[in-house]
Design a protein around this motif. Structure first.
Motif, short mmCIF file in Angstrom:
data_model
loop_
_atom_site.label_atom_id
_atom_site.label_comp_id
_atom_site.label_asym_id
_atom_site.label_seq_id
_atom_site.Cartn_x
_atom_site.Cartn_y
_atom_site.Cartn_z
N SER A 152 12.68 21.49 0.44
CA SER A 152 13.24 22.27 1.56
C SER A 152 13.69 21.33 2.66
O SER A 152 13.03 20.32 2.95
N ASP A 153 14.77 21.72 3.35
CA ASP A 153 15.25 20.92 4.48
C ASP A 153 14.14 20.73 5.51
O ASP A 153 13.99 19.66 6.10
N VAL A 154 13.38 21.82 5.75
CA VAL A 154 12.38 21.77 6.82
C VAL A 154 11.29 20.73 6.51
O VAL A 154 10.66 20.19 7.42
N LEU A 155 11.10 20.41 5.23
CA LEU A 155 10.11 19.40 4.85
C LEU A 155 10.76 18.05 4.55
O LEU A 155 10.09 17.09 4.16
N GLN A 156 12.08 17.99 4.69
CA GLN A 156 12.80 16.74 4.41
C GLN A 156 13.51 16.18 5.64
O GLN A 156 13.51 14.97 5.87
N ARG A 157 14.12 17.08 6.45
CA ARG A 157 14.94 16.59 7.58
C ARG A 157 14.07 16.32 8.79
O ARG A 157 13.31 17.18 9.22
N GLY A 158 14.22 15.14 9.35
CA GLY A 158 13.35 14.73 10.45
C GLY A 158 13.83 15.16 11.82
O GLY A 158 13.66 14.43 12.79
N ASP A 159 14.40 16.38 11.94
CA ASP A 159 14.88 16.85 13.25
C ASP A 159 13.76 17.02 14.26
O ASP A 159 13.97 16.91 15.46
N ALA A 160 12.56 17.34 13.76
CA ALA A 160 11.43 17.60 14.66
C ALA A 160 10.14 17.35 13.88
O ALA A 160 10.10 17.56 12.66
N PRO A 161 9.07 16.92 14.58
CA PRO A 161 7.78 16.80 13.90
C PRO A 161 7.41 18.15 13.28
O PRO A 161 7.71 19.20 13.86
N THR A 162 6.79 18.12 12.11
CA THR A 162 6.54 19.36 11.37
C THR A 162 5.12 19.38 10.83
O THR A 162 4.67 18.40 10.22
N LEU A 163 4.42 20.51 11.07
CA LEU A 163 3.07 20.69 10.49
C LEU A 163 3.19 21.68 9.35
O LEU A 163 3.64 22.82 9.56
N HIS A 164 2.77 21.27 8.17
CA HIS A 164 2.77 22.16 7.01
C HIS A 164 1.32 22.57 6.78
O HIS A 164 0.50 21.74 6.36
N ILE A 165 1.00 23.83 7.10
CA ILE A 165 -0.39 24.28 6.99
C ILE A 165 -0.56 24.96 5.63
O ILE A 165 0.01 26.03 5.38
N THR A 166 -1.31 24.31 4.74
CA THR A 166 -1.36 24.76 3.36
C THR A 166 -2.66 24.32 2.67
O THR A 166 -3.21 23.27 2.99
#
Ligand code: NAP
Length: 277
Positions: A152-166
């Protein structure tokens, strides 16, 4: 020399400044190059004439920016018949251009933007601030069952720090460097209040719950929302993914009737609901 008219650009400047203030004191603060006096909670007074568009902007957003401590707002764009997407998950676009600008303004006013796995899967949204000036919030993806693909873009593109809660963290090497996986201990860690505590512990105290309907409904049912912005667009989808769904009630005495103000947003109408004082 008389002061210039307070227009949308200056109003937005004042709203962004309000978001950065410490509102513990009850006194009014002077913002927007000295043109705007703002009180905690969003009351305001201008030193100059204000355009109608700037008035609507200040009225609709200052209550969400002139606040201290933790603040949680949710927003949904729905059809007249309460749908946020078709049954297949198509949601581009339920609302119009002005409402999308409003959503980007909300993103610019928070530290973190939260979406559920259903939205990440269906939309793979960027969750960035593109239509207005402002910083991108941290992205938070609630994906307990590991449904969101690593590609997914949201897990690949570094536009913003991202927390994946899983509970099913993806291999580190398959994710962008901007992504951190957080593994909840148990069901209790996934309650809306526990999730907000986790974010607050990281300094993410101002939070936008951006959807979809299930995620917003969980935070609403748990009493965690300070405000809810429902943007209603003049279309009928007929069936599809619902906006807010709460536990059944028997009589209308039990319905939520929070204080509400409305604002025209192009052809859409924004309902600004104050759920907590
Ligand atoms: N028009 C709009 O404003 C708007 C906004 C956003 C999205 N959308 C549309 O809405 C649709 C998706 O909405 P949706 O309601 O079906 O799904 P959703 O709210 O995006 O995602 C729901 C899922 O997120 C996870 N989740 C959310 N909160 C959680 C919590 N507190 N604890 C644990 N897990 C949590 C769960 O995943 P698991 O099921 O894996 O447990 C849950 O089933 C998409 O079609 C999207 O395009 C529209």
């Amino acid at each position: 020399m008389s002061p210039a008219t307070l227009d949308v650009a200056l109003a937005w400047q004042g709203i962004c400044e309000a978001r950065r203030q410490n509102w513990d004191a009850a006194a009014a603060l002077t913002l927007a190059a000295g043109q705007l006096r703002v009180w905690r909670g969003g009351a305001w007074q201008a030193e100059a004439p204000v355009t109608a568009e700037a008035t609507a902007l200040l009225d609709s957003l200052l209550p969400s920016s002139a606040t201290s401590g933790r603040f949680v707002i949710a927003q949904l764009g729905q059809s007249l018949d309460g749908r946020i997407a078709t049954i297949t998950g198509a949601s581009h676009y339920v609302t119009g251009e002005a409402s999308r600008v409003h959503l980007h303004r909300l993103r610019a006013l928070v530290d973190a933007v939260v979406i559920g796995a259903g939205t990440a899967f269906a939309d793979d949204p960027q969750l960035t601030v593109r239509h207005v000036t402002g910083d991108n919030p941290v992205r938070v993806i609630l994906d307990p069952n590991g449904r969101v693909p690593a590609t997914s873009d949201v897990l690949q593109r570094g536009d913003a720090p991202t927390l994946h809660i899983t509970r099913h963290p993806l291999p580190r090497e398959t994710l962008g460097a901007h992504v951190e996986s957080l593994v909840p201990d148990g069901a209790a860690d996934l309650t809306p209040s526990a999730l907000l505590d986790t974010l607050a512990a990281r300094g993410l105290r101002r939070v936008l719950i951006e959807g979809g309907g299930q995620t917003v409904s969980r935070f609403l049912a748990d009493g965690q929302l300070d405000r809810l912005h429902v943007v209603v667009a003049p279309l009928l989808i007929g069936s599809g993914r619902p906006a807010v769904s709460l536990a059944e009630i028997e009589t209308l005495d039990a319905a939520l009737r929070p204080p509400c103000r409305t604002f025209a947003m192009g052809d859409d109408t924004l309902f600004d609901l104050a759920l907590r004082k």
